[in-house]
Design a protein around this motif. Structure first.
Motif, short mmCIF file in Angstrom:
data_model
loop_
_atom_site.label_atom_id
_atom_site.label_comp_id
_atom_site.label_asym_id
_atom_site.label_seq_id
_atom_site.Cartn_x
_atom_site.Cartn_y
_atom_site.Cartn_z
N LEU A 54 0.79 -1.26 0.11
CA LEU A 54 -0.16 -0.14 -0.43
C LEU A 54 0.99 1.31 -0.38
N LEU A 287 -6.30 5.48 -0.49
CA LEU A 287 -6.18 4.56 0.57
C LEU A 287 -6.12 5.40 1.89
N THR A 327 -12.11 1.55 -1.77
CA THR A 327 -11.20 1.26 -2.58
C THR A 327 -11.58 -0.64 -3.13
N VAL A 334 -4.84 -4.80 -4.01
CA VAL A 334 -5.65 -3.78 -2.87
C VAL A 334 -5.91 -4.31 -1.71
N ILE A 338 -5.66 -4.39 1.88
CA ILE A 338 -6.61 -3.83 2.92
C ILE A 338 -7.01 -5.06 3.56
#
Length: 382
Positions: A54, A287, A327, A334, A338
Motif C-alpha cells: 500500500l 487509500l 477502495t 489492494v 487492506i
C-alpha cells in the motif's frame, strides 16, 4: 470488481429484500461476477508485505487527530465555522443565510479564508464591519487546517460547521440551540436537504425526534449538528487525509453522552459532482479511507475512548465496510492488502468482542477467520 458491477449486485439485493427473498440469489450472482478474481484469492500477503504494498501506491500521511488542549473561551452561545476556498460564486449566499437568521441566541461566524485564489478575500471584506463576523486569512493549508484554526480558541458554548458552498435554512440556529439548551445535550443533529445550482431540491435525510439517540443513528459528516465545545478540547481534524471528518463518529460522537436528533431541516447541501465523494474512485489517495481509520483507532486509545459504549464493534465493522467500498476498484491486490491489515486492527481492538447484530455476524466471522472471500461478499451486500 468495478463500481458498475458492485452497483448492479446491490440493486438486485435491495429489490429482493423488498420482496422478502433471501440472499441465495445475490450470493449466486456474486459468485458469477467475481469468478475472474478467483485465481490466487486464497493467497494473502503477510502484514508487513501488505503495508509495504500500500505504501508503494500511496504513503500513509500518519497524521493524528489528537491535539494540544484547545482554549475554550465562550463569549457567545454558538460558534459557526466556515472554511473558504475557491467559492466566489457561493460565498455571499452562504454568509447571508447565517446573518439573516432570526434567533435569541448569540453567535459568532468565524470565516477562515484558506488562501483562496479567487475573489473570496475581496468579497469577505464587505462583512468585516459586522460584529457577528470574524474573518481569518491564512495561506492555503487545506480544509482540516482551516477548521482547526477556527477551533483554537473556541469562542462558543457550542460549535456548528458550515461549508462555504452550502447554506442554512431559516430558524436553524434557534431550532438546534433550543433543543441543546433544553436537554443540556452534547450533540443535536437535524435533517438535511440537498439542492443543485439550477434550483432542484430533495431530502438528503430526515431525522425523527429522539432524545438519548443511539450513536450509530447519527450521520458521520460534521455538518447539520451543534456540538458542545468541550468535545473538541483535545481533538483536531487530522491533516493531509481525505475523509478527515471520520473523527466525528470515531472520536467526537464516541466521546459524547447525550445525543438528540430533531426533524427540522438545519442544513442545505449543494451537490457538487467535483467533490471528493463523487470523484475519488480509483485514485491512489483513496487509500486514505483505510489509513485514517487506522490512525483514529490509535487515537481512541490515547483519548481513552471506550470501545463498547463509545465506539462499538458494530461501528467499527461498518467503517471497515466503507473502507472497502472506497477502495475495491483499485484492484484485487489492494483489496487483499487492506483486508489483511483490517484483520490486524480487528484482532488488536475488537478480537474479544462479539457482535449481537445479525447483519454484522458474517462480517465478524470473516475478519476473525481471515476469510477474504466472505469479507468482500459481506462488504458488497452489507
Amino acid at each position: 470488481m468495478n463500481f458498475n458491477e458492485v452497483h448492479r449486485l446491490r440493486i438486485v439485493q435491495k429489490v429482493l429484500e423488498k420482496l422478502h427473498i433471501g440472499r441465495c440469489i445475490p450470493n449466486f450472482l456474486y459468485k458469477l461476477q467475481t469468478r475472474k478474481d478467483k485465481e490466487g484469492i486464497d493467497v494473502l500477503p503477510d502484514s508487513e508485505a501488505a503495508d509495504s504494498f500500500l505504501d508503494s501506491i500511496y504513503k500513509d500521511p500518519k497524521s493524528s487527530a489528537v491535539s494540544e488542549t484547545h482554549e475554550i473561551k465562550p463569549i457567545v452561545d454558538l460558534e459557526i465555522i466556515v472554511p473558504v476556498y475557491n467559492v466566489e460564486k457561493y460565498i455571499d449566499a452562504c454568509m447571508k443565510s447565517v446573518l439573516d437568521q432570526k434567533t435569541t441566541y448569540s453567535y459568532k461566524l468565524v470565516v477562515v479564508n484558506d488562501g483562496s485564489p479567487d475573489r473570496c478575500g475581496e468579497l469577505l471584506k464587505a462583512y468585516e464591519s459586522d460584529e457577528r463576523v470574524e474573518i481569518i486569512t491564512q495561506e492555503n493549508k487545506g480544509l482540516p487546517d482551516a477548521r482547526n484554526r477556527a477551533l483554537n480558541p473556541i469562542c462558543g458554548r457550542y460549535v456548528y460547521f458550515l461549508d462555504s458552498d452550502d447554506t442554512l435554512p431559516e430558524n436553524t440556529i434557534q431550532s438546534l440551540m433550543d433543543v441543546a439548551c433544553q436537554y443540556d445535550a452534547d450533540i443535536v443533529e437535524g435533517s438535511m436537504a440537498a439542492f443543485t445550482d439550477d434550483g432542484k431540491t430533495s431530502v438528503n435525510y430526515r431525522n425523527e425526534y429522539r432524545v438519548k439517540a443511539e450513536k450509530a443513528s447519527l450521520h458521520g459528516f460534521p455538518v447539520a449538528k451543534v456540538y458542545r465545545a468541550e468535545l473538541f478540547k483535545n481533538i483536531q481534524f487530522p491533516r493531509s487525509y481525505w475523509w478527515d471528518d471520520s473523527i466525528m463518529m470515531m472520536l467526537v460522537v464516541a466521546k459524547a453522552n447525550l445525543l438528540v436528533t430533531i426533524p427540522q431541516f438545519v442544513y442545505n447541501y449543494r451537490t457538487n459532482p467535483e467533490s471528493i465523494s463523487h470523484s475519488f474512485r480509483g485514485k491512489p489517495k483513496s487509500l486514505d479511507s483505510f489509513y485514517v481509520t487506522r490512525s483514529l483507532l490509535k487515537d481512541q486509545e490515547t483519548l481513552e475512548i471506550d470501545r463498547i459504549s463509545g465506539y462499538s464493534i458494530d461501528s467499527a465493522l461498518y467503517q471497515f465496510k466503507y473502507n472497502w467500498h472506497r477502495t475495491y476498484d483499485m484492484g484485487i491486490d489492494v483489496e487483499k492488502a487492506i483486508f489483511v491489515l483490517t484483520c490486524d486492527l480487528f484482532d488488536k481492538y475488537y478480537g474479544n468482542q462479539v457482535t449481537k447484530d445479525k447483519k454484522y455476524i458474517d462480517m465478524h466471522k470473516a475478519l476473525a477467520n481471515r476469510d477474504f472471500d466472505l469479507y468482500r461478499r459481506e462488504c458488497c451486500f452489507m
